[in-house]
Design an enzyme around this catalytic site. Structure first.
Site, short mmCIF file in Angstrom:
data_model
loop_
_atom_site.label_atom_id
_atom_site.label_comp_id
_atom_site.label_asym_id
_atom_site.label_seq_id
_atom_site.Cartn_x
_atom_site.Cartn_y
_atom_site.Cartn_z
CG HIS A 1 78.20 42.75 43.27
ND1 HIS A 1 76.96 42.63 42.73
CD2 HIS A 1 78.08 43.61 44.31
CE1 HIS A 1 76.11 43.39 43.42
NE2 HIS A 1 76.76 44.01 44.37
CG ASP B 1 77.44 39.63 40.85
OD1 ASP B 1 77.07 39.26 41.98
OD2 ASP B 1 77.38 40.82 40.44
#
Ligand code: 3MF
Ligand code: MG
Length: 435
Positions: A101, A104
């Site tokens: 993502h 992240d």
């Protein structure tokens, strides 16, 4: 090794079923051929950046338990250390894919532009690291559920400014996925749902979600992204009612908004369990509709009722999942992503490696069992036998007829139903021979 975090650990090798080396593959032999294809190409394993590198060991009752050289994560220099360590793990495991993502891989900035700039710097770094390695991107995705701006949803937010922010975020993530040669782009709508109908216009939220997904597909065509767009069903958590409840709900949603044929499904074992289904039910249903895209392979605790995201360790379950995947022709652009995290007491770098090694091995065992069952053909011939009545001309003609003509036949005594055993235990015993 780029960083000392994984020091002392070397690339994991296949050593065969008799090996007692805890960090060797005993079943996953990437080059072994199963049903005419290398195991690596069947399973298409991916490491999830979020659980393995961004999650700090917290649960609803306590915070960080891990200590990692890339903490604190609100710093760009640390994001680079995190990337170094992530690619070190990829080198150790040798798995072909990873997933991320946006949230992240980069610390949140003070503005969209700053977040975008930081994200781009890490994508540049990924591109550089990928150039000298075989690891590829299975999918990218946007985290539109953690930051407080998303608390009432992304595309389903009552505030159109949040819809706009979501669109800009997804464009950014799709561009990066495309640039890195990603095989798929995933949307999971964790906050696309609601807590209470007292403050929710359900019909317009669904329309906005349908419109948003159409914009995703339009943008996919505009940039020429050849990967697959996937949505990921989950019934609840974090939202009380999630719009992408399960595979059946997603199929209805995609049809309503004209997206069948454009979007497929990323199906997660734990989400199936939360929805009251088995994993294979969800896989078989998606396959029946031609919408089986990719899987998030983990296991949920059967008692807790939460999404515990544990690494898989149950061969029979995994075997039935791969059975339906193989039967559907295998993964196209999809793969096996470990959307799984360590238990919060598993503090060491070795734990992270061991978790993936065990999971990859369990999946390999499951795949071999699934392939053996398909090749043996016992389940398929039992199915063919059970439904054989439908192969007759009479049965096919009935489907083309109507209630009046069927009534006449039944009334005239031409039809005589004969109950037959479903043979469930015999079939279960059959499966147990393979797993
Ligand atoms: C939550 C999930 C998500 C999705 C991810 C990508 C954090 O239960 O499964 O993982 O997999 O957002 O869609
Ligand atoms: Mg998932």
């Amino acid at each position: 090794m780029t960083h000392p975090f994984f020091e002392g650990l070397s690339p994991v090798r296949y050593e065969g079923p008799d090996s007692d080396n805890p960090l060797a593959f005993r079943h996953y032999d990437p080059d072994a051929v199963v049903m005419g294809k290398r195991m690596e190409e069947h399973l298409r394993f991916a490491v999830a950046y979020w659980h393995s590198f961004a999650w700090e060991g917290g649960d609803p009752f306590g915070g960080q338990t891990f200590s990692r050289p890339w903490y604190p994560q609100d710093d760009m220099a640390m994001a680079r250390v995190k990337a170094d360590c992530a690619f070190d793990l990829f080198d150790i495991l040798g798995q072909p894919f990873f997933c991320w993502h946006d949230a992240d891989i980069r610390p949140e900035g003070d503005s969209f532009a700053e977040s975008f700039d930081r994200f781009t710097q890490i994508i540049d770094l990924f591109e550089e690291k990928m150039a000298s390695r075989k690891v590829r991107l299975l999918w990218g995705t946007a985290n539109m559920f953690s930051h407080r701006r998303w608390m009432a949803g992304a595309s389903t937010n009552p505030d159109p400014d949040v819809f706009a922010y979501a669109a800009a975020t997804v464009k950014m993530c799709m561009d990066a996925t495309h640039r890195l040669g990603g095989q798929n782009y995933v949307l999971w709508g964790g906050r696309e749902g609601y807590e209470t109908l007292l403050n929710t216009d359900l019909a317009s939220e669904l329309d906005h979600m349908g419109r948003f997904l159409n914009m995703v597909v339009d943008y996919q065509h505009k940039i020429g992204f050849e990967g697959t767009i996937l949505i990921e069903p989950k019934p609840q958590e974090p939202s009380k009612h999630q719009y992408d409840f399960d595979v059946a709900t997603c199929i209805g949603f995609l049809r309503k908004y004209g997206l069948e044929g454009e979007v497929k499904l990323n199906i997660e074992q734990g989400h199936a369990i939360l929805a009251g289904h088995s994993f294979e039910h969800e896989l078989a249903l998606a396959a029946a509709e031609g919408m089986l895209g990719s899987i998030d392979m983990n296991r949920n605790d059967y008692q807790s009722g939460w999404d515990t995201d544990q690494f898989p360790n149950n061969t029979p379950e995994v075997a039935l999942a791969y059975y339906h995947i193989l039967k559907a022709g295998g993964f196209g652009t999809g793969g096996t992503n470990f959307d799984a995290k360590l238990r919060r007491q598993s503090l060491d770098a070795t734990d992270l490696v061991a978790a993936h090694v065990g999971a990859m091995d369990i999946c390999a065992r499951g795949l071999k069992a699934a392939a053996a069952m398909l090749e043996d053909g016992g389940l398929e011939s039992a199915l063919a036998e059970r439904y054989a009545g439908w192969q007759t001309d009479g049965a096919q003609a009935m489907l083309e007829s109507d209630f009046d003509s069927i009534f006449a036949r039944v009334h005239a005594g031409e039809v005589a139903p004969q109950p037959r055993s479903g043979r469930q235990e015999i079939l279960e015993n059959y499966v147990n021979r393979f797993v």
